[in-house]
Structure formats: C-alpha cells, structure tokens
Scaffold this active site. Structure first.
Site, short mmCIF file in Angstrom:
data_model
loop_
_atom_site.label_atom_id
_atom_site.label_comp_id
_atom_site.label_asym_id
_atom_site.label_seq_id
_atom_site.Cartn_x
_atom_site.Cartn_y
_atom_site.Cartn_z
N GLU A 197 -5.08 -9.34 1.82
CA GLU A 197 -5.88 -9.20 3.05
C GLU A 197 -7.33 -9.23 2.61
O GLU A 197 -7.68 -8.57 1.63
CB GLU A 197 -5.64 -7.85 3.75
N GLU A 249 0.80 -1.23 0.00
CA GLU A 249 0.00 0.00 0.00
C GLU A 249 0.84 1.28 0.00
O GLU A 249 0.47 2.27 0.62
CB GLU A 249 -0.97 0.01 1.20
#
Ligand SMILES: *[C@@H]1O[C@H](CO)[C@@H](O)[C@H](O)[C@H]1NC(C)=O
Ligand SMILES: *[C@@H]1O[C@H](CO)[C@@H](O)[C@H](O)[C@H]1NC(C)=O
Ligand SMILES: *[C@@H]1O[C@H](CO)[C@@H](O)[C@H](O)[C@H]1NC(C)=O
Ligand SMILES: *[C@@H]1O[C@H](CO)[C@@H](O)[C@H](O)[C@H]1NC(C)=O
Length: 467
Positions: free
Chosen positions: A263, A159
């Site tokens: 995730e 990210e």
C-alpha cells in the site's frame, strides 16, 4: 463419456483456449516473467470496492462481471499491471472476473485471510486460531485461484505483527507461510509466491524483513517469497530524502527477495500528485523495490480513491486518477523490465540470532507444529466448498457504463482491449476513451494523454501556422 467424445471435448477445449498472461515467478530479489525472463515490477492498485468493512462472504470484488469489466478497462487505461484484493470467498465463481483481468494483462495478489469468524489468525491469541477451520479459508483461497495464470501471489498475513500482537505471532505467521508453500508445492501445477504484508514500523522493519526472508534448515519452506510494505511517508510534493524513502531504500538494499509497497499513496495533501511514482521506479529505488500498489482504486469514506462509483451506476474518474495516469506515462518500461543477473541469483541468509538485531519478539524460529487435519489437507488436497478456477476467452469490448472525468464531462469510447497471448499491460499502451472536455484544464489535473482527435487538431493548427 466414450473416449472419442472425450477426445473431441479436449480438442475443442484446446481450440478455444484463452490467451493468457505468462505467470510471474520469483528469482532472487526480483519478480520475473516466467517465459521471457524480463523483470516484473508491480504497477498496481489496491482494490476493495465497498471499503474494508464491506465484506460479508456472499460476494467479493471478483463476482460482479459488469463491475470487473468497467474496472479492468479503467485500470488498463491507467497503466496498471497488478491488483491486490484483501477479502475473498473461496466458494464463489470468479471465472468471469479473473478472465477479464487476464485479458487486460493484469495480475492479482490475494490476501488469504478473511475478517469473518475463523478466517484469520488472531494476533492476541494465535495459538487457538491456528487450526483446521482457519486453513479451510487459507487453502480454500489457494484452491480457488491456483489455476489462473494471472494469480501473482498470496499474502499470508497483513499487519498482524504490531503493538497489540503477542510475542509468538511472528512464528505463527512463518508457520502459515510454510503451510501455504507446502500446500502449493503438493497441489498446484506451478509455484505461486507467498509473502507477508508489513506495517511501516521503522524500528522493526529491517528485523522483520530479515525474519521472513531468512532460510531455516529445519523448516526450509517457511522462507517468504516476497515482502510487502504498507507505507505512507511521501505526502504531496515531497522528496526522496524528506519522505524517508532514502532510508527505506537503504533498509531493503540487502534484501534477498522482492520487496514492494503493498500500500502507498499518502492523502494528507490533496489532490494527490503521486510524485513518489517517479522515485519508486527510478534507478536508486528499483535496486531495493519492485514497485508498489496505490491505495486504493475506489473512493471510500477514508478518501483514498482514484475512481468514484456513483449511485446511478456511472463512475467518475477523480483528479487523482488522472494525476497517477500522468505519472505512470512518464515511466521508462525498458528500464523497469531490465534483467539483472546479480539480483536474480541472490540467496537468502541463514536464520539465526545474529540476523535479528533490535527486536526481542522476532527471535524465535521454533515454529508451531501443524495440526494433523492441516497435514491431511496438504497430503490429499482440500476438498471443501471451493469453486475451482478456469479461464474463459474474453473479446475486446466497449464498456457499457457511463464514465465521467473529474469535471463531470462524459468520457466516451473506454474499452477493454483483450491482449495478445503473453502480453502484460503497460502504461500508455491501451489508453482508450476521450473526454468531451475542451475547457482549459490546469496542468496537474489534465489527463496524461490527449485524445487522438485533439492531438490531430493541435498538430493541424501548428501545420497551418507554419504555412
Ligand atoms: C531499535 O529500536 C529502537 C526502539 O524501539 C529505535 O529507537 C531504534 O531506531 C531501532 N534501531 C534500528 C536500527 O532500527
Ligand atoms: C449520475 O451521478 C453523477 C454523480 O452524482 C452525476 O454527475 C451524473 O450526472 C449522473 N448521471 C445520470 C445519467 O443521472
Ligand atoms: C543489480 O542488482 C544488484 C543486487 O541487488 C545491485 O547491487 C545492482 O545495483 C543492480 N544493478 C542495476 C543496474 O540496477
Ligand atoms: C507497449 O507498446 C510498445 C509499443 O507498441 C511495445 O513495444 C511494448 O512491448 C508494449 N508493452 C507491453 C508490456 O506490451
């Protein structure tokens, strides 16, 4: 050492060589078992006991042998085949834990970055953090884990491309991928996949995967081997269309590398029932996705846990653990492992302006030059403070810790089962342990498998009734 002694030592080493999982590799859009050629889809959990802020560098999730034995046994029982770990230290000894997970038939994916000083690429200032100090962490992690057969891959970044990142960040991440792949090619005995873990920012998603998967003639090693997506859009009893999974499936249909959820597991509706598992591994989605990792194994303040580690050295299996186990046990492993010749022979598209449609900051394939010290590490191997891994033989064993189910009843007989050479863990195959619970659980919270003795009792009762 005299040569006969060396010979004897190597014979002994051979004789005690541990059983090992077959390494996983990337073929086109799929992960495959490098020996059997079967497709490998990730049935995984994210693992960061202590939470995201709990890392100091002095220990990491693979340094406590007893904790690894407990957690590997609980994951084996759950049906997991892969674990992602975020923060690791290259200089600590991971042999016991890696050997325990290997024996359980479980692979690991590591983030190479660390939150400590110098251990990550700063998304607001990549230029000054892309340096030899940073690569001591990056190559240190590769050195520490490259010799274990159950190292599945490495995340070059997590990210880092988001609203705060400056324009150059994508090119720096592609450069880190390049440097890691060049390092592995020169210094490891096998190819170990390298990829990126992206935030679910829908307007940029297709551009981001295209940016990382495309092939650039000038920098051939900068192509990612896989793409992870952190996505929480399916909450409660949602559906393929309501959750937007249909859009994701469409978005990644043309991807030429394995894509998976690095995730997933929204917790807005509790307890979590994980109905998305059936969708993810179903026929529609498995053309685009190679499974995913549930966030996350241990219960932390953000409330995503499957297992709660208690202060008195016991652990409690939360309802979410049992619900996930039940969803995993419904999966058809033969479909999940089916080979697909079209998918495994896909080739990446060429990088170029036509590929990036919607994002002005994902348009440069002009990568930063690697510092000369980093080139030196690649050419000669990184010899810093690194504990080089080697596998030990682990026997099947009962775990010493006391485990409770979500009702507080003790679950006895939980065991780490050491698998045969080449075997991978699969749901329903190694479900040791039985709960002393006999009160009627509701459907959703009951464990996926009844204990053998309970089944026997039910069968016996039915038989009696027939007479
Ligand atoms: C392109 O970006 C805009 C704004 O960022 C967004 O609204 C739109 O949905 C994006 N289009 C695609 C195809 O992702
Ligand atoms: C350990 O702690 C758990 C959770 O607080 C509790 O349920 C359990 O009874 C305790 N066990 C022992 C042996 O003290
Ligand atoms: C095999 O892979 C190709 C390319 O991704 C895909 O179009 C096709 O639907 C897949 N076949 C099956 C049976 O999943
Ligand atoms: C799980 O067990 C079944 C039945 O014993 C076996 O056929 C299968 O190969 C096992 N799966 C794995 C991945 O080892």
């Amino acid at each position: 050492m005299p040569s006969y002694a060396r010979l004897l030592a190597s014979v002994c080493a051979l004789a005690t060589a541990a059983n090992a999982v077959h390494p996983v590799e990337v073929n086109g859009k799929d992960f495959v078992n490098s020996e059997t050629g079967d497709r490998f889809q990730i049935l995984g959990v994210d693992y960061q006991p202590g939470g995201s802020g709990g890392f100091s560098g002095k220990s990491d999730p693979l340094t406590d042998k007893d904790a690894c034995l407990r957690d590997a046994a609980l994951m084996q029982r759950l049906g997991v085949n892969t674990v992602r770990i975020y923060n690791m230290s290259p200089n600590l000894d991971h042999d016991d834990c890696m050997s325990i997970f290997n024996a359980a038939g479980i692979y690991l994916i590591f983030d190479v970055n660390s939150p400590l000083e110098g251990g990550y690429l700063d998304r607001t200032d990549p230029e000054s953090t892309y340096n030899a100090v940073y690569f001591q962490q990056v190559f240190g992690i590769i050195e520490a884990f490259k010799d274990y057969p159950n190292t599945l891959g490495f995340f070059a970044g997590n990210e880092v491309i988001n609203e705060q990142s400056v324009k150059d960040v994508p090119a720096y991440v592609r450069a880190v991928v390049r440097d890691m792949k060049d390092y592995i090619k020169k210094n490891a005995d096998r190819s170990i996949p390298v990829g990126y873990s992206a935030a679910d920012i829908r307007p940029w998603l297709v551009d981001t995967v295209n940016y990382f998967m495309c092939e650039d003639e000038d920098e051939p090693s900068s192509t990612s081997d896989f793409f992870g997506l952190n996505s929480y859009s399916w909450c409660g009893r949602s559906s393929f269309t309501k959750s937007g999974y249909d859009v994701l499936t469409e978005d990644f249909a043309e991807a030429t590398l394995p894509v998976f959820f690095s995730e997933y597991g929204c917790n807005e509706v509790q307890p979590r029932v994980f109905t998305e598992v059936e969708a993810l591994y179903g026929e529609q989605m498995s053309k685009s996705f190679s499974g995913g990792l549930i966030y996350e194994f241990t219960q932390e303040p953000n409330d995503y846990g499957l297992v709660k580690l208690n202060d008195n050295d016991t652990a409690t299996l939360l309802v979410d653990y049992e619900n996930l186990m039940k969803q995993y046990s419904k999966l058809d492993m033969s479909a999940i492992e089916a080979t697909n010749e079209t998918a495994t022979s896909l080739k990446p598209p060429k990088c170029g302006p036509g590929l990036i449609k919607n994002s002005t900051f994902l348009d440069t394939f002009d990568l930063p030059k690697r510092p000369s010290k980093v080139q030196d590490f690649i050419d000669n191997g990184f010899v810093g403070q690194v504990h080089k891994g080697s596998l030990k033989d682990i026997k099947s064993q009962d775990i010493p810790q006391t485990i409770y189910d979500h009702n507080g009843n003790e679950v006895t007989g939980i065991r780490l089962t050491a698998l045969a050479n080449g075997e991978t863990n699969a749901p329903g195959n190694h479900t040791s342990g039985s709960s002393s619970s006999s009160n009627g659980d509701d459907e959703e919270s009951a464990a996926g498998k009844m204990s053998i003795s309970l089944l026997g009792l039910v069968a016996g009762t039915a038989f009696m009734a027939m007479l």
